[in-house]
Design an enzyme around this catalytic site. Structure first.
Site, short mmCIF file in Angstrom:
data_model
loop_
_atom_site.label_atom_id
_atom_site.label_comp_id
_atom_site.label_asym_id
_atom_site.label_seq_id
_atom_site.Cartn_x
_atom_site.Cartn_y
_atom_site.Cartn_z
N ARG A 232 -0.98 -8.93 13.57
CA ARG A 232 -1.47 -7.78 12.72
C ARG A 232 -2.36 -8.39 11.67
O ARG A 232 -3.40 -7.51 11.17
CB ARG A 232 -0.32 -6.80 12.21
CG ARG A 232 0.34 -6.02 13.30
CD ARG A 232 1.57 -5.30 12.66
NE ARG A 232 1.47 -4.61 11.62
CZ ARG A 232 2.43 -4.41 10.61
NH1 ARG A 232 3.75 -4.99 10.77
NH2 ARG A 232 2.33 -3.56 9.69
N ARG B 9 11.00 -7.18 5.66
CA ARG B 9 10.87 -5.69 5.13
C ARG B 9 11.79 -4.95 6.19
O ARG B 9 12.05 -5.18 7.54
CB ARG B 9 9.31 -5.18 5.66
CG ARG B 9 9.28 -3.50 5.52
CD ARG B 9 7.86 -2.94 5.21
NE ARG B 9 6.95 -3.23 6.53
CZ ARG B 9 5.72 -2.89 6.12
NH1 ARG B 9 5.22 -2.58 5.36
NH2 ARG B 9 5.08 -2.95 7.48
N ARG C 281 -9.54 2.02 8.77
CA ARG C 281 -9.06 0.48 8.93
C ARG C 281 -10.31 -0.14 9.77
O ARG C 281 -10.16 -1.34 9.97
CB ARG C 281 -7.77 0.45 9.68
CG ARG C 281 -6.68 0.07 8.90
CD ARG C 281 -5.49 0.11 9.99
NE ARG C 281 -4.35 -0.41 9.65
CZ ARG C 281 -3.18 0.11 9.22
NH1 ARG C 281 -3.26 1.29 8.73
NH2 ARG C 281 -2.24 -0.70 9.23
N ARG D 134 11.22 -2.39 11.44
CA ARG D 134 10.09 -1.59 12.53
C ARG D 134 9.76 -2.68 13.48
O ARG D 134 9.87 -3.97 13.19
CB ARG D 134 8.61 -1.57 11.59
CG ARG D 134 8.62 -0.01 10.87
CD ARG D 134 7.83 -0.03 9.96
NE ARG D 134 6.49 -0.45 10.46
CZ ARG D 134 5.15 -0.33 9.66
NH1 ARG D 134 5.28 0.20 8.55
NH2 ARG D 134 3.96 -0.48 10.36
N LYS E 250 0.78 -1.18 0.00
CA LYS E 250 0.08 -0.08 -0.01
C LYS E 250 0.69 1.21 -0.04
O LYS E 250 0.63 2.37 -0.89
CB LYS E 250 -0.95 0.04 1.49
CG LYS E 250 -2.14 -0.83 1.23
CD LYS E 250 -2.94 -0.07 2.24
CE LYS E 250 -2.25 -0.27 3.81
NZ LYS E 250 -1.92 -1.59 4.43
#
Ligand code: AMP
Ligand code: ZN
Length: 208
Positions: A164, A122, A88, A153, A13
């Site tokens: 998540r 990531r 969300r 992160r 995204k």
């Protein structure tokens, strides 16, 4: 055009929203980025958001809605914008409906197995926010833009990633039907390389 980018964490995204925003010359409004900035600046919003974010949970609706409401009033939003990571929840979508006229919702779909792999691999630049994947980095540890040492992160650590995804399926996925019923949903296959995804999004938006 006022556009929403919808999709599970790790679907690309943010990367896609950034590219399309540059192309269309409109701002990218990422609630995740705004919340991370609030935490870094130790604002009241940041203090409220931090524990939820670290745990991979959603920040309470009223906190996020307030940030977005304020941001959408800025001058640069007059010509359109892309909302990246908001709404969300259905409550957020309903609140947004009261303050904004959304024309298109880009839904980037990726299978769960691929998402776990992408999120755990990531890395991001702590200075400019550029995203990288371990696979592509091939051992490199620095940002290509500014040379900063890349980091992972906290919420991309394996113990948080599955949570998540569960949150996404429970709270966010219902928005797919919500916007499909409004006739705004554009389905994009996110299981292709990034350039193909960008092309598919541009084609879908042009047809809108
Ligand atoms: P992101 O960078 O979009 O993956 O967002 C990172 C984290 O910020 C999420 O896991 C949530 O904790 C929080 N967050 C971002 N956007 C929202 C939102 N619209 N509603 C609730 N929490 C959010
Ligand atoms: Zn950088």
């Amino acid at each position: 055009m006022n556009i929403i980018f919808l999709g599970p964490p790790g679907a690309g995204k943010g990367t896609q929203a950034q590219l399309i925003c540059q192309k269309l010359g409109i701002p990218q409004i990422s609630t995740g980025d705004m919340l991370r900035a609030a935490i870094a600046n130790q604002t009241e919003t940041g203090l409220k958001a931090k524990s939820f974010m670290d745990a991979g949970q959603l920040v309470p609706d009223e906190v996020v809605i307030a940030i977005v409401k304020e941001r959408l009033q800025a001058e640069d939003c007059k010509a359109g914008y892309i909302l990246d990571g908001f709404p969300r929840t259905v409550a957020q979508a309903v609140a947004l409906g009261g303050i904004a006229d959304i024309q298109a919702v880009v839904n980037i779909a990726v299978a769960d197995e691929a998402l776990v792999k992408r999120l755990s691999g990531r890395r991001v630049c702590p200075v400019c926010g550029a995203p990288y994947s371990v696979e592509r980095l091939a051992g490199q540890t620095q940002c290509a833009v500014d040379g900063a040492t890349l980091i992972q992160r906290d919420d991309d650590k394996p113990e948080t990633v599955l949570g998540r995804l569960t949150v996404y399926h429970q709270k966010t996925a219902p928005l797919i039907d919500f916007y499909r019923k409004e006739g705004k949903l554009l389905d994009i296959d996110g299981d292709q390389d990034a350039q193909a995804v960008t092309a598919a999004i541009l084609t879908a938006l042009e047809a809108k």
